[in-house]
Design a protein around this motif. Structure first.
Motif, PDB file in Angstrom:
ATOM      1  N   HIS A 246      36.002  35.929  27.375  1.00 30.24           N
ATOM      2  CA  HIS A 246      34.921  35.673  26.109  1.00 30.24           C
ATOM      3  C   HIS A 246      33.933  35.750  25.537  1.00 30.24           C
ATOM      4  N   ALA A 247      33.554  34.195  25.397  1.00 29.26           N
ATOM      5  CA  ALA A 247      33.085  33.357  24.342  1.00 29.26           C
ATOM      6  C   ALA A 247      31.394  33.623  24.872  1.00 29.26           C
ATOM      7  N   ASN A 248      30.784  33.434  24.241  1.00 30.38           N
ATOM      8  CA  ASN A 248      29.506  34.147  24.044  1.00 30.38           C
ATOM      9  C   ASN A 248      28.878  33.024  25.180  1.00 30.38           C
ATOM     10  N   ASN A 249      28.859  31.649  25.007  1.00 29.56           N
ATOM     11  CA  ASN A 249      28.410  31.239  25.633  1.00 29.56           C
ATOM     12  C   ASN A 249      28.436  30.916  26.821  1.00 29.56           C
ATOM     13  N   PHE A 250      29.485  30.994  27.575  1.00 26.62           N
ATOM     14  CA  PHE A 250      30.709  30.613  28.847  1.00 26.62           C
ATOM     15  C   PHE A 250      29.605  31.648  30.221  1.00 26.62           C
ATOM     16  N   LYS A 251      29.849  32.449  30.211  1.00 23.26           N
ATOM     17  CA  LYS A 251      28.659  33.459  31.853  1.00 23.26           C
ATOM     18  C   LYS A 251      27.554  32.791  31.557  1.00 23.26           C
ATOM     19  N   SER A 252      26.672  32.494  30.603  1.00 17.86           N
ATOM     20  CA  SER A 252      25.423  32.732  30.128  1.00 17.86           C
ATOM     21  C   SER A 252      24.807  30.936  30.198  1.00 17.86           C
ATOM     22  N   ASN A 253      26.086  29.842  30.393  1.00 15.62           N
ATOM     23  CA  ASN A 253      25.846  29.333  31.267  1.00 15.62           C
ATOM     24  C   ASN A 253      26.557  28.570  32.910  1.00 15.62           C
ATOM     25  N   ASN A 254      26.624  29.446  32.515  1.00 13.50           N
ATOM     26  CA  ASN A 254      26.348  29.976  34.898  1.00 13.50           C
ATOM     27  C   ASN A 254      28.103  29.469  35.208  1.00 13.50           C
ATOM     28  N   TYR A 255      29.616  29.737  33.896  1.00 12.42           N
ATOM     29  CA  TYR A 255      30.425  29.653  34.432  1.00 12.42           C
ATOM     30  C   TYR A 255      31.680  30.687  34.784  1.00 12.42           C
ATOM     31  N   GLU A 256      32.602  30.521  35.539  1.00  9.05           N
ATOM     32  CA  GLU A 256      33.247  31.646  35.542  1.00  9.05           C
ATOM     33  C   GLU A 256      34.686  30.848  35.961  1.00  9.05           C
ATOM     34  N   ILE A 257      35.857  31.853  36.378  1.00 12.73           N
ATOM     35  CA  ILE A 257      37.067  30.788  36.018  1.00 12.73           C
ATOM     36  C   ILE A 257      37.676  32.192  37.377  1.00 12.73           C
ATOM     37  N   MET A 258      38.740  31.352  38.116  1.00 11.16           N
ATOM     38  CA  MET A 258      39.313  31.773  40.057  1.00 11.16           C
ATOM     39  C   MET A 258      40.754  31.078  39.169  1.00 11.16           C
ATOM     40  N   TRP A 259      41.595  32.367  39.602  1.00 10.28           N
ATOM     41  CA  TRP A 259      42.888  32.068  39.408  1.00 10.28           C
ATOM     42  C   TRP A 259      43.200  31.956  40.810  1.00 10.28           C
ATOM     43  N   VAL A 260      44.116  30.732  41.259  1.00  6.59           N
ATOM     44  CA  VAL A 260      44.423  30.225  42.395  1.00  6.59           C
ATOM     45  C   VAL A 260      46.193  30.436  42.429  1.00  6.59           C
ATOM     46  N   PRO A 261      47.077  31.249  42.814  1.00 12.02           N
ATOM     47  CA  PRO A 261      48.618  31.482  42.834  1.00 12.02           C
ATOM     48  C   PRO A 261      48.991  30.470  44.320  1.00 12.02           C
ATOM     49  N   ILE A 262      50.036  29.293  43.806  1.00 10.52           N
ATOM     50  CA  ILE A 262      50.822  28.416  44.727  1.00 10.52           C
ATOM     51  C   ILE A 262      52.309  28.928  44.530  1.00 10.52           C
ATOM     52  N   VAL A 263      52.714  29.917  45.272  1.00 11.67           N
ATOM     53  CA  VAL A 263      54.671  29.941  46.044  1.00 11.67           C
ATOM     54  C   VAL A 263      54.583  29.119  46.843  1.00 11.67           C
ATOM     55  N   GLU A 264      55.866  29.101  47.291  1.00 15.60           N
ATOM     56  CA  GLU A 264      56.472  28.353  48.282  1.00 15.60           C
ATOM     57  C   GLU A 264      57.211  29.291  49.352  1.00 15.60           C
ATOM     58  N   ALA A 265      57.899  29.802  48.713  1.00 10.07           N
ATOM     59  CA  ALA A 265      58.169  31.341  49.256  1.00 10.07           C
ATOM     60  C   ALA A 265      57.374  32.704  49.633  1.00 10.07           C
ATOM     61  N   HIS A 266      56.848  32.946  49.984  1.00 11.58           N
ATOM     62  CA  HIS A 266      56.514  34.267  50.490  1.00 11.58           C
ATOM     63  C   HIS A 266      57.417  35.479  51.376  1.00 11.58           C
ATOM     64  N   ASN A 267      57.533  36.407  50.292  1.00 15.79           N
ATOM     65  CA  ASN A 267      58.122  37.406  49.719  1.00 15.79           C
ATOM     66  C   ASN A 267      57.649  38.696  49.555  1.00 15.79           C
ATOM     67  N   GLU A 268      58.476  39.902  49.955  1.00 11.00           N
ATOM     68  CA  GLU A 268      57.984  41.185  48.919  1.00 11.00           C
ATOM     69  C   GLU A 268      57.891  41.086  48.190  1.00 11.00           C
ATOM     70  N   ALA A 269      59.063  40.688  46.878  1.00 12.27           N
ATOM     71  CA  ALA A 269      58.886  40.181  45.701  1.00 12.27           C
ATOM     72  C   ALA A 269      57.536  40.011  44.789  1.00 12.27           C
ATOM     73  N   LYS A 270      57.808  38.349  46.230  1.00  9.13           N
ATOM     74  CA  LYS A 270      56.265  37.992  45.288  1.00  9.13           C
ATOM     75  C   LYS A 270      55.314  38.543  45.537  1.00  9.13           C
ATOM     76  N   GLN A 271      55.056  39.383  46.897  1.00 12.21           N
ATOM     77  CA  GLN A 271      53.656  39.757  46.665  1.00 12.21           C
ATOM     78  C   GLN A 271      53.982  41.073  45.779  1.00 12.21           C
ATOM     79  N   LYS A 272      54.345  41.481  45.262  1.00  7.01           N
ATOM     80  CA  LYS A 272      54.587  42.348  44.241  1.00  7.01           C
ATOM     81  C   LYS A 272      54.487  41.863  43.309  1.00  7.01           C
ATOM     82  N   GLN A 273      55.124  40.621  42.925  1.00  4.39           N
ATOM     83  CA  GLN A 273      54.270  40.093  41.342  1.00  4.39           C
ATOM     84  C   GLN A 273      53.090  39.737  41.614  1.00  4.39           C
TER      85      GLN A 273
END
Length: 649
Positions: free
Chosen positions: A346-373
């Motif tokens: 939310h800093a003023n200069n973040f997006k004006s400098n063409n910056y973005e953030i992307m979340w990359v989740p890494i999980v060893e076991a994929h199951n229903e509980a992990k998917q919900k989380q």
């Protein structure tokens, strides 16, 4: 029931037929299979294979309930089974009826002719549909005839009459047969599910998937289903002869073929993963556009350009001409990290400098509980996120190339998709927005700022609210703690109370702030070693000494005047010098300050270990391969240790 046919003749026929069927399941004797499967299917009829597999699963589950009833010597209750919702087109019902009739009327010794006749009925279907429809017909046949076996197993009078006739129809015998038979159907169902899933998984894999003959495996499934039908008819017949040896043989053969297929799939997946990894690595090395790298890493085959922003679907193309901070973590992302990055976002200069953030989740076991989380976490993100938890290939690349272990890290990519900082999170923790644009060169600039002080970076207001004033006033500071040696800590506090009458000081024990302290210390070490390869740098050595004392030597203690560290010691060494304060405290005068006297006595009484060693946190990415000892200049030995603090420092 056997109808009007001669039981002896029928059993003899069944024996011959089963022998022929088992012979068709031998992978070394597959000439007939090659002839049958080489003929292309017209696939003019469309079948929802997964839907009909789900019907079979419902039937098999209820069949197992029935088998358990028999095993418990109870009659299955009329309302035991749940109603099955069916939606089957008329044309398909006709095919299923024809398959049902063929399964019910199997009395020929000509196995190959029977197979050809059955496959002719299914000529307009794909191989997966042929197998599923045949299995569905068997399931229907089984359901419509299980009552006979149930009565035979549970009706005491009927069993007694059977014994008078010399027929072996005891409950234990029927129970064993039913359970083995249901296990056989379950094994076939599991096999067919694996093949169907592989078809779906590998449809975009091109030539690689050709190495596994899908039609051959469906052929084996159809042969196995025919074997089941013969064995079931034998099981419910009034004949004393039951092909029990064939039941075990068929189950064993199905398991053998199924395991062989699973091993082929495992090998295929490994080869495909290696192929995909090489492809991602190639894109990473050659790309000139960040979108190309993001698509290769995080977009699926079926939805090649989809990502999310604020829980809304969008395309990765929106990241074109942007610098992207990849927030890489597991599903237990700390609230403090989330808050820190939200402030930057939310800093003023973040997006004006063409910056973005992307979340990359890494999980060893994929199951229903992990998917919900995962979905819950994604809904809290204001920035871009992956469509799903990342693939094995992407996770392997991130772990190997970007050295992600478990700690949250931020990898910064420029507009061309090149890494400009492999671990910006450490710099962000230390300097916040001052670290913008979060490149390694910016981190280097910050560390080379004139007057930079590692002690001020490690110990800030989160550790002690008034530390800035202490630094400004140049107070005498004692900072210490141990997570395991409470006795020595108590002794130190007693000594410091006595010394307080002689010299004014501020004693800070970090016990309630251990996690924050160690996080900042580890971030300092990681950030410092990221910007310099000089392990002999004085600040690096001080940081490593402090970390080693606290984590590996029972505790630490620091004596400082303001932010200038005078002594950086092990807790026990600090306690020893304090215990002797009566012998040296009198030397403290206006001309010779307390810290100078303390340091002098410390050097006199503390004998350094013959072996010099230090520990580097696991979070540090660029650990040098060879390090020379700062004492004797010989190459130091490297020891790898593993440690778990169960989520706490």
């Amino acid at each position: 029931m056997a109808g009007n046919s001669d039981p002896v003749t029928e059993v003899a026929g069944n024996n011959g037929f089963m022998t022929g069927l088992l012979d068709l399941l031998k992978t070394s004797n597959n000439d007939f299979m090659k002839i049958v499967t080489i003929q292309p299917s017209s696939t003019t009829e469309q079948v929802n294979v997964k839907y009909y597999l789900s019907l079979v699963e419902q039937i098999v589950n209820q069949a197992m309930d029935f088998a358990n009833d028999v095993a418990d010597n109870t009659r299955a209750k009329g309302n035991r089974g749940q109603s099955i919702s069916l939606t089957i087109p008329v044309a398909l019902s006709s095919i299923i009826n024809k398959l049902y009739d063929k399964i019910r009327a199997l009395q020929t010794n000509d196995v190959e002719q029977t197979m050809k006749s059955l496959l002719d009925e299914l000529s307009s279907f794909s191989w997966d549909a042929k197998a599923v429809l045949t299995l569905l017909a068997l399931s229907i046949f089984y359901v419509e005839n299980w009552r006979h076996a149930q009565i035979q197993a549970s009706d005491i009078l009927l069993c007694e009459m059977a014994r008078l006739r010399g027929l072996q129809t005891g409950t234990s015998s029927i129970t064993r047969r039913i359970k083995v038979f249901v296990n056989l159907i379950e094994e076939i169902l599991n096999f067919i599910n694996c093949v169907v899933e592989f078809m779906s998984y590998s449809k975009d894999s091109g030539e690689m998937s050709v190495s596994i003959d899908i039609s051959a495996n469906f052929y084996y499934i159809i042969v196995s289903v025919l074997g089941c039908s013969v064995l079931f008819r034998s099981m419910i017949s009034e004949s004393n002869e039951f092909l029990e040896q064939h039941l075990s043989a068929l189950l064993e053969q199905v398991k053998k073929i199924s395991e062989s297929f699973k091993k082929q799939v495992q090998d295929f997946e490994q080869k495909e993963e290696e192929h995909l990894y090489e492809k991602v690595e190639e894109v990473s090395n050659s790309c000139t556009d960040i979108v190309e790298l993001m698509a290769a890493l995080f977009c699926t085959k079926n939805d090649s350009l989809t990502v999310y922003q604020c829980s809304e679907r969008t395309t990765v193309e929106e990241l074109k001409n942007k610098s992207v901070m990849l927030l890489i973590s597991d599903l237990n992302l700390l609230n403090d990290d989330l808050a820190t990055l939200t402030g930057i976002y939310h800093a003023n200069n973040f997006k004006s400098n063409n910056y973005e953030i992307m979340w990359v989740p890494i999980v060893e076991a994929h199951n229903e509980a992990k998917q919900k989380q995962f979905l819950d976490m994604r809904s809290r993100m204001e920035w871009y996120t992956c469509t799903s938890m990342v693939s094995k290939t992407a996770a392997k690349f991130i772990q190997k190339k970007w050295q992600f272990r478990q700690q949250t890290k931020v990898v910064v990519l420029n507009q061309q998709g090149k890494v400009v900082n492999m671990d910006a999170m450490t710099t962000i923790h230390l300097w916040g927005w001052k670290a913008f644009p979060f490149t390694e060169s910016k981190g280097c600039e910050l560390w080379n700022t004139q007057g930079i002080n590692w002690f001020e970076l490690v110990v800030n207001e989160t550790i002690y609210p008034f530390i800035e004033q202490c630094f400004e006033r140049k107070d005498l500071l004692f900072l210490y703690d141990s997570a395991e040696d409470a006795k020595t800590v108590h002794e130190i506090e007693e000594y410091l109370e006595k010394i307080n009458y002689s010299v004014s000081h501020i004693a800070i024990r970090i016990s309630t702030k251990r996690e924050q302290f160690l996080t900042r210390l580890e971030n300092c070490i990681s950030s410092k070693m990221q910007v310099t390869s000089d392990i002999y740098d004085s600040q690096t050595q001080e940081l490593l000494q402090l970390y080693t004392s606290y984590k590996k030597q029972g505790g630490f203690a620091i004596v400082a005047r303001g932010s200038s560290v005078v002594v950086n010691a092990r807790l026990t060494d600090f306690a020893m010098v304090l215990s002797q304060h009566q012998t040296w405290i009198k030397r403290v005068t206006q001309k010779q300050a307390f810290e100078a006297v303390f340091q002098e006595h410390y050097k006199q009484v503390i004998v350094k270990s013959r072996c010099h060693h230090f520990y580097i946190p696991n979070m540090v990415g660029n650990i040098p391969e060879c390090i020379k000892c700062t004492v004797c200049s010989r190459l130091m030995k490297t020891a790898v240790t593993f440690e778990c603090c169960h989520g706490a420092h």
